[in-house]
Design a protein around this motif. Structure first.
Motif, PDB file in Angstrom:
ATOM      1  N   UNK A   1       0.798  -1.725   0.014  1.00 42.21           N
ATOM      2  CA  UNK A   1       0.183  -0.647   0.369  1.00 42.21           C
ATOM      3  C   UNK A   1       0.507   1.605  -0.179  1.00 42.21           C
ATOM      4  N   UNK A   2       1.021   2.271  -0.561  1.00 43.26           N
ATOM      5  CA  UNK A   2       1.482   3.352  -1.131  1.00 43.26           C
ATOM      6  C   UNK A   2       1.026   4.370  -0.440  1.00 43.26           C
ATOM      7  N   UNK A   3      -0.250   4.236   0.679  1.00 39.06           N
ATOM      8  CA  UNK A   3      -0.878   4.907   1.141  1.00 39.06           C
ATOM      9  C   UNK A   3      -1.784   4.122   2.027  1.00 39.06           C
ATOM     10  N   UNK A   4      -0.387   3.928   3.195  1.00 40.23           N
ATOM     11  CA  UNK A   4      -0.981   3.508   4.749  1.00 40.23           C
ATOM     12  C   UNK A   4      -1.991   3.971   5.394  1.00 40.23           C
ATOM     13  N   UNK A   5      -1.717   5.344   5.591  1.00 36.91           N
ATOM     14  CA  UNK A   5      -2.603   6.288   6.289  1.00 36.91           C
ATOM     15  C   UNK A   5      -4.485   5.723   5.590  1.00 36.91           C
ATOM     16  N   UNK A   6      -4.361   6.163   4.901  1.00 32.39           N
ATOM     17  CA  UNK A   6      -5.839   5.834   4.338  1.00 32.39           C
ATOM     18  C   UNK A   6      -6.319   4.341   4.431  1.00 32.39           C
TER      19      UNK A   6
ATOM     20  N   UNK B   1      -5.612  14.096  -0.233  1.00 28.77           N
ATOM     21  CA  UNK B   1      -5.386  14.487  -1.240  1.00 28.77           C
ATOM     22  C   UNK B   1      -5.612  13.357  -2.355  1.00 28.77           C
ATOM     23  N   UNK B   2      -5.554  12.640  -3.792  1.00 24.93           N
ATOM     24  CA  UNK B   2      -5.765  11.555  -4.256  1.00 24.93           C
ATOM     25  C   UNK B   2      -4.575  11.949  -4.887  1.00 24.93           C
ATOM     26  N   UNK B   3      -3.776  10.690  -4.688  1.00 25.82           N
ATOM     27  CA  UNK B   3      -2.727  10.215  -4.780  1.00 25.82           C
ATOM     28  C   UNK B   3      -2.670  10.087  -6.420  1.00 25.82           C
ATOM     29  N   UNK B   4      -3.317   9.153  -6.877  1.00 26.09           N
ATOM     30  CA  UNK B   4      -2.906   8.423  -8.159  1.00 26.09           C
ATOM     31  C   UNK B   4      -3.210   9.866  -8.973  1.00 26.09           C
TER      32      UNK B   4
ATOM     33  N   UNK C   1     -11.013  20.558  -2.850  1.00 20.71           N
ATOM     34  CA  UNK C   1     -10.642  19.662  -1.161  1.00 20.71           C
ATOM     35  C   UNK C   1     -11.545  18.356  -0.808  1.00 20.71           C
ATOM     36  N   UNK C   2     -13.165  19.004  -1.286  1.00 26.58           N
ATOM     37  CA  UNK C   2     -13.535  18.235  -1.265  1.00 26.58           C
ATOM     38  C   UNK C   2     -14.319  16.976  -1.807  1.00 26.58           C
ATOM     39  N   UNK C   3     -13.753  16.826  -3.184  1.00 24.35           N
ATOM     40  CA  UNK C   3     -14.184  15.795  -4.400  1.00 24.35           C
ATOM     41  C   UNK C   3     -12.720  14.646  -3.713  1.00 24.35           C
ATOM     42  N   UNK C   4     -13.707  13.501  -4.872  1.00 24.04           N
ATOM     43  CA  UNK C   4     -12.897  12.125  -4.162  1.00 24.04           C
ATOM     44  C   UNK C   4     -11.423  12.738  -4.948  1.00 24.04           C
ATOM     45  N   UNK C   5     -11.309  12.605  -6.032  1.00 30.15           N
ATOM     46  CA  UNK C   5     -10.314  13.451  -6.647  1.00 30.15           C
ATOM     47  C   UNK C   5      -9.589  14.474  -7.210  1.00 30.15           C
ATOM     48  N   UNK C   6      -9.377  14.953  -5.847  1.00 31.65           N
ATOM     49  CA  UNK C   6      -8.376  16.234  -5.130  1.00 31.65           C
ATOM     50  C   UNK C   6      -7.602  16.425  -5.576  1.00 31.65           C
ATOM     51  N   UNK C   7      -6.659  16.735  -6.695  1.00 32.77           N
ATOM     52  CA  UNK C   7      -5.433  16.753  -6.257  1.00 32.77           C
ATOM     53  C   UNK C   7      -3.815  17.398  -6.519  1.00 32.77           C
ATOM     54  N   UNK C   8      -4.881  17.879  -5.077  1.00 25.50           N
ATOM     55  CA  UNK C   8      -3.637  18.629  -4.063  1.00 25.50           C
ATOM     56  C   UNK C   8      -3.854  20.381  -4.979  1.00 25.50           C
TER      57      UNK C   8
ATOM     58  N   UNK D   1       2.286  13.981  -0.070  1.00 30.31           N
ATOM     59  CA  UNK D   1       2.892  13.334   0.388  1.00 30.31           C
ATOM     60  C   UNK D   1       3.338  12.230  -0.335  1.00 30.31           C
ATOM     61  N   UNK D   2       2.768  11.217   0.143  1.00 36.75           N
ATOM     62  CA  UNK D   2       2.936   9.525  -0.379  1.00 36.75           C
ATOM     63  C   UNK D   2       3.708  10.154  -1.364  1.00 36.75           C
ATOM     64  N   UNK D   3       2.435  10.495  -2.297  1.00 40.13           N
ATOM     65  CA  UNK D   3       3.400  10.355  -4.372  1.00 40.13           C
ATOM     66  C   UNK D   3       4.745  10.750  -4.144  1.00 40.13           C
TER      67      UNK D   3
END
Length: 514
Positions: free
Chosen positions: A237-242, A268-271, A288-295, A302-304
């Motif tokens: 998992x590249x997203x351990x917090x999530x 943030x959507x890491x992908x 920021x409320x979107x599931x696809x928020x790119x930052x 951070x993880x990306x």
């Protein structure tokens, strides 16, 4: 305590998803696609998945009238429900566990903290793959593999997450020590999962493939050769917090867990966070409320950023040549190749990408008959009016394709063979795939990853078995293999694979002529 045996979702699940459903919309025109995209953005709906045939959306039953009111009449009856009781499906996706009483003291463990119990299912050889596993189980399991197989397994950290968790990985490979010639950069293939936290099957599949490679060394000539020729880096998992958050709070959480400019909209959507063709213009990418928020800037995720820094450091300072990258996701059963950000620019090595992608799909198909589509990652909303050579019609995407890990590894690190594989299923369960699919999905991915290794060795996916015979699938295609436009073989055609491959190749050529 609310136990699994009650077959009733606890109040925490019912409160979040008790009135939610998943609808599949069939979109057949650019106008419909535009209207649906705009309605999704206005209502902040959760797009589960989309491809050239359908769009799956999670929403509350009470929001359905509002959604339909924003859509043209042609879409009012162009939808079907996939899940009538989302809360029950979420509840059943957890392993044999106990849900804690959510009314207990705040000083005690969080709700959704599982107490793992042994499954009674004895059909599978490894207890670890009988259920989905939390990070608190996965990390000790990785350490155990390192201890049991020190000759060819190392445990490494890719970086540190936003909340301070390590991003663990297993580096698997055997470095010959009896060669007189100096060794060049070590050819390395990365298999990653879990960028989106709720896609549990991607994490379990990385683990299954890793375990299969590790335990086959010295027992299978085929696998031993792959471990001698390549290093394999497996990142569950590249997203351990999530991922932890999906176990302890919200099963359908997608993004990472970092704070954004809006206090009440985390993640943030890491992908979509990588800096190649990063996009901030679309409504979904900049909210920021979107599931696809790119930052708010490239690599704000951070993880990306940590993953990209690690990969670049490996190639520049670690005597490593990354020759393959596979990013596992769910769902929809597709093999996707660059580019994701646009369909108007063809990748320089398009034919090579297509050739291997077709081979990966064939390797899966000959494992158990499951059909995985092959397409450019940008084609999530593309419809062809007919089966002729007419140009493709590009519809508005349900979300941005910019800033993907797939495109970044291909373009920025020059990883010639970069793919995103979307695993099972095609929508019956979506992200809530039952645990009985863990091993079958793992076997499909294992076949594809082995094919990739043989292909990169120049064998085009064909390897001699232990007795010198070519390794072939023994099982016939399933009766439902006609889906996705694949026709079952005629009598006398051993497996129909040549005709199927020609059909896929012909379709890919039509795309290039658009």
């Amino acid at each position: 305590m609310v136990s699994l045996g009650s077959n009733t979702p606890p109040p925490t699940v019912l409160a979040s998803y008790g009135g939610d459903i998943v609808l599949r919309f069939k979109v057949s025109s650019a106008e419909e696609a535009t209207a649906l995209t705009e309605a999704i953005n206005v209502l902040f709906l959760d797009v589960w998945e989309f491809n050239s045939d359908w769009v799956d959306i999670r929403l509350s039953k009470g929001v359905v009238p509002s959604l339909l009111g924003l859509l043209p009449p042609s879409l009012h009856h162009a939808h079907t429900p996939l899940m009538h009781d989302l809360a029950q499906a979420i509840f059943e996706s957890y392993p044999s566990l106990t849900f804690d009483d959510p009314l207990r003291s705040h000083d005690s463990p969080r709700p959704f903290s599982p107490v793992l119990q042994t499954s009674e299912n004895t059909d599978q050889t490894n207890i670890f793959f009988r259920d989905y596993q939390p990070l608190s189980v996965i990390i000790p399991w990785m350490r155990l593999l390192r201890s049991l197989f020190p000759t060819h397994v190392r445990m490494i950290d890719i970086g540190v997450s936003y909340e301070g968790r390590d991003i663990p990985a297993l580096r698997v490979g055997v470095h010959p020590t009896n060669s007189d010639k100096p060794s060049g950069p070590r050819k390395t293939i990365i298999i990653a999962g879990g960028s989106h936290a709720r896609e549990w099957i991607s994490t379990s599949t990385v683990n299954y493939v890793a375990y299969s490679f590790i335990t086959a060394y010295g027992k299978s000539k085929e696998m031993t050769k792959l471990l001698e020729e390549f290093d394999w880096v497996f990142i569950p998992t590249l997203n351990p917090d999530g991922y932890v958050y999906t176990w302890e709070n919200d099963r359908l959480w997608r993004k990472n867990r970092q704070q954004t400019s809006l206090r009440f909209c985390k993640g943030v959507d890491l992908d979509h966070a990588y800096d190649f063709e990063w996009e901030h213009e679309s409504h979904s990418a900049n909210n920021p409320c979107s599931e696809s928020f790119a930052g708010e800037a490239p690599f704000q995720g951070v993880e990306a950023r940590r993953f990209a820094n690690w990969a670049r450091n490996e190639t520049e300072n670690g005597n490593v040549s990354i020759v393959g990258f596979v990013d596992l996701h769910s769902y929809s059963q597709q093999i996707l190749y660059p580019y994701a950000y646009t369909c108007t620019v063809a990748p320089p090595t398009l034919e090579n990408l297509e050739e291997l992608a077709i081979g990966l799909a064939k390797a899966i198909r000959t494992t158990d008959g499951e059909i995985y589509g092959v397409a450019a990652a940008c084609e999530g909303s593309v419809i062809n009016a007919d089966q002729s050579s007419a140009p493709k019609k590009f519809f508005p995407r349900m979300e941005s394709g910019g800033g993907s890990a797939l495109d970044w590894f291909y373009h920025e690190l020059n990883v010639k063979y970069s793919y995103q594989i979307k695993l099972r299923d095609t929508g019956s369960y979506g992200f809530l795939l039952p645990k009985k699919n863990i091993v079958p999905t793992g076997k499909e991915a294992l076949s594809a990853i082995k094919y990739m290794g043989h292909f990169l060795l120049g064998n085009k996916g064909i390897e001699k078995g232990e007795g010198g015979e070519e390794m072939r699938a023994q099982e016939p295609l399933k009766p439902d293999s006609a889906r996705k436009g694949i026709v079952p073989p005629e009598d006398g055609d051993e497996d129909g694979s040549e005709d199927e491959d020609r059909e896929i190749i012909s379709e890919l050529r039509r795309r290039r002529r658009r």
